[in-house]
Design a protein around this motif. Structure first.
Motif, PDB file in Angstrom:
ATOM      1  N   THR A  89       0.824  -1.208   0.000  1.00 31.80           N
ATOM      2  CA  THR A  89       0.000   0.000   0.000  1.00 31.80           C
ATOM      3  C   THR A  89       0.861   1.261   0.000  1.00 31.80           C
ATOM      4  O   THR A  89       2.052   1.231   0.312  1.00 31.80           O
ATOM      5  CB  THR A  89      -0.910   0.044   1.239  1.00 31.80           C
ATOM      6  OG1 THR A  89      -0.072   0.068   2.410  1.00 31.80           O
ATOM      7  CG2 THR A  89      -1.879  -1.109   1.286  1.00 31.80           C
ATOM      8  N   MET A  90       0.209   2.360  -0.310  1.00 33.86           N
ATOM      9  CA  MET A  90       0.870   3.660  -0.283  1.00 33.86           C
ATOM     10  C   MET A  90       1.416   3.945   1.122  1.00 33.86           C
ATOM     11  O   MET A  90       2.525   4.447   1.275  1.00 33.86           O
ATOM     12  CB  MET A  90      -0.150   4.727  -0.707  1.00 33.86           C
ATOM     13  CG  MET A  90       0.447   6.032  -1.071  1.00 33.86           C
ATOM     14  SD  MET A  90      -0.704   7.089  -1.980  1.00 33.86           S
ATOM     15  CE  MET A  90      -1.857   7.564  -0.724  1.00 33.86           C
ATOM     16  N   ASN A  91       0.656   3.592   2.128  1.00 27.46           N
ATOM     17  CA  ASN A  91       1.087   3.788   3.507  1.00 27.46           C
ATOM     18  C   ASN A  91       2.367   2.998   3.795  1.00 27.46           C
ATOM     19  O   ASN A  91       3.335   3.529   4.345  1.00 27.46           O
ATOM     20  CB  ASN A  91      -0.040   3.378   4.463  1.00 27.46           C
ATOM     21  CG  ASN A  91       0.334   3.573   5.907  1.00 27.46           C
ATOM     22  OD1 ASN A  91       0.821   4.624   6.293  1.00 27.46           O
ATOM     23  ND2 ASN A  91       0.116   2.556   6.711  1.00 27.46           N
ATOM     24  N   PHE A  92       2.381   1.720   3.421  1.00 29.34           N
ATOM     25  CA  PHE A  92       3.551   0.886   3.685  1.00 29.34           C
ATOM     26  C   PHE A  92       4.772   1.401   2.907  1.00 29.34           C
ATOM     27  O   PHE A  92       5.870   1.502   3.459  1.00 29.34           O
ATOM     28  CB  PHE A  92       3.262  -0.573   3.314  1.00 29.34           C
ATOM     29  CG  PHE A  92       4.321  -1.523   3.777  1.00 29.34           C
ATOM     30  CD1 PHE A  92       4.238  -2.105   5.020  1.00 29.34           C
ATOM     31  CD2 PHE A  92       5.411  -1.832   2.971  1.00 29.34           C
ATOM     32  CE1 PHE A  92       5.220  -2.982   5.474  1.00 29.34           C
ATOM     33  CE2 PHE A  92       6.392  -2.701   3.405  1.00 29.34           C
ATOM     34  CZ  PHE A  92       6.298  -3.279   4.661  1.00 29.34           C
ATOM     35  N   LEU A  93       4.578   1.735   1.625  1.00 31.53           N
ATOM     36  CA  LEU A  93       5.681   2.245   0.804  1.00 31.53           C
ATOM     37  C   LEU A  93       6.282   3.509   1.405  1.00 31.53           C
ATOM     38  O   LEU A  93       7.504   3.652   1.477  1.00 31.53           O
ATOM     39  CB  LEU A  93       5.184   2.552  -0.609  1.00 31.53           C
ATOM     40  CG  LEU A  93       4.749   1.382  -1.464  1.00 31.53           C
ATOM     41  CD1 LEU A  93       3.983   1.865  -2.681  1.00 31.53           C
ATOM     42  CD2 LEU A  93       5.958   0.569  -1.881  1.00 31.53           C
ATOM     43  N   LEU A 106       8.381  -3.726   9.046  1.00 40.21           N
ATOM     44  CA  LEU A 106       9.235  -2.599   8.663  1.00 40.21           C
ATOM     45  C   LEU A 106      10.621  -2.697   9.287  1.00 40.21           C
ATOM     46  O   LEU A 106      11.631  -2.466   8.612  1.00 40.21           O
ATOM     47  CB  LEU A 106       8.566  -1.272   9.032  1.00 40.21           C
ATOM     48  CG  LEU A 106       7.409  -0.864   8.129  1.00 40.21           C
ATOM     49  CD1 LEU A 106       6.650   0.318   8.729  1.00 40.21           C
ATOM     50  CD2 LEU A 106       7.898  -0.531   6.733  1.00 40.21           C
ATOM     51  N   LEU A 107      10.698  -3.054  10.549  1.00 42.50           N
ATOM     52  CA  LEU A 107      12.003  -3.174  11.185  1.00 42.50           C
ATOM     53  C   LEU A 107      12.807  -4.302  10.547  1.00 42.50           C
ATOM     54  O   LEU A 107      14.004  -4.166  10.299  1.00 42.50           O
ATOM     55  CB  LEU A 107      11.861  -3.401  12.695  1.00 42.50           C
ATOM     56  CG  LEU A 107      13.184  -3.432  13.476  1.00 42.50           C
ATOM     57  CD1 LEU A 107      14.030  -2.186  13.230  1.00 42.50           C
ATOM     58  CD2 LEU A 107      12.910  -3.615  14.957  1.00 42.50           C
ATOM     59  N   THR A 108      12.156  -5.408  10.228  1.00 46.82           N
ATOM     60  CA  THR A 108      12.841  -6.518   9.553  1.00 46.82           C
ATOM     61  C   THR A 108      13.416  -6.059   8.221  1.00 46.82           C
ATOM     62  O   THR A 108      14.584  -6.320   7.908  1.00 46.82           O
ATOM     63  CB  THR A 108      11.866  -7.699   9.335  1.00 46.82           C
ATOM     64  OG1 THR A 108      11.437  -8.167  10.606  1.00 46.82           O
ATOM     65  CG2 THR A 108      12.525  -8.827   8.562  1.00 46.82           C
TER      66      THR A 108
END
Length: 186
Positions: A89-93, A106-108
């Motif tokens: 998603t846009m949020n994740f990107l 995200l940390l991984t």
């Protein structure tokens, strides 16, 4: 090959059980782990992914990480030979591109130097956003990250075909294999 699949909250996540079954049929030797964001669970069941993938499925929240991990992000980054974020998603990107580390996934990914293939899934109108283009460029500049192009697809928001859909899963999976092969060859 050990593959971490991260599913985020785009509607394309609803098809992940089908694609995970497909992976099991075409490459049964692949060792999978799956992480899904909380927003992805609106579209896909972690239990369906666990059963069809015959693998561990973790909700991308710190309180959902099993206790058998001492440092989940480190152990997962070391375990995974490659990661596929599908759909992204846009949020994740955005959060990935600016270095956010507030979730296990995200940390991984921020701690890993192994291949990461991202299949963006952008809402109608976002594909042409200069800010999103900047985040995608930032990710493309990372040596171990491959950002796949989006394709035209049906928008549930507009009911029309619009740019921004993720590439078909088999195409993303093939790219993941190719990227991983290049890293093994070097």
């Amino acid at each position: 090959m050990h593959v971490l699949v991260v599913g985020t909250g785009a509607i394309a996540a609803a098809h992940l059980p089908t694609w995970i079954s497909w992976v099991r049929a075409v490459q049964p030797e692949v060792d999978l782990r799956i992480m899904v964001t909380k927003s992805a669970t609106r579209f896909v069941s972690a239990e369906a992914l666990r059963v069809l993938g015959d693998c561990e499925v973790i909700l991308d929240q710190w309180d959902c990480v099993p206790n058998h991990y001492r440092a989940f992000h480190v152990e997962t980054a070391e375990w995974a030979d490659a990661t596929l974020v599908y759909p992204a998603t846009m949020n994740f990107l955005t959060r990935f591109s600016i270095g956010m580390t507030d979730t296990p996934a995200l940390l991984t990914l921020q701690c890993s130097e192994k291949p990461v293939v991202i299949a963006p899934s952008l809402p109608s109108g976002a594909a042409g956003s200069p800010l999103i283009a900047q985040h995608l460029t930032t990710l493309k500049e990372r040596k171990h990250v491959t950002v796949l192009p989006t394709v035209s697809g049906f928008s549930v928001g507009t009911g029309e075909r619009t740019p921004g859909a993720p590439v078909p899963f088999p195409q993303a999976w093939e790219e993941l294999g190719q990227v991983w092969q290049r890293t093994v060859a070097t």
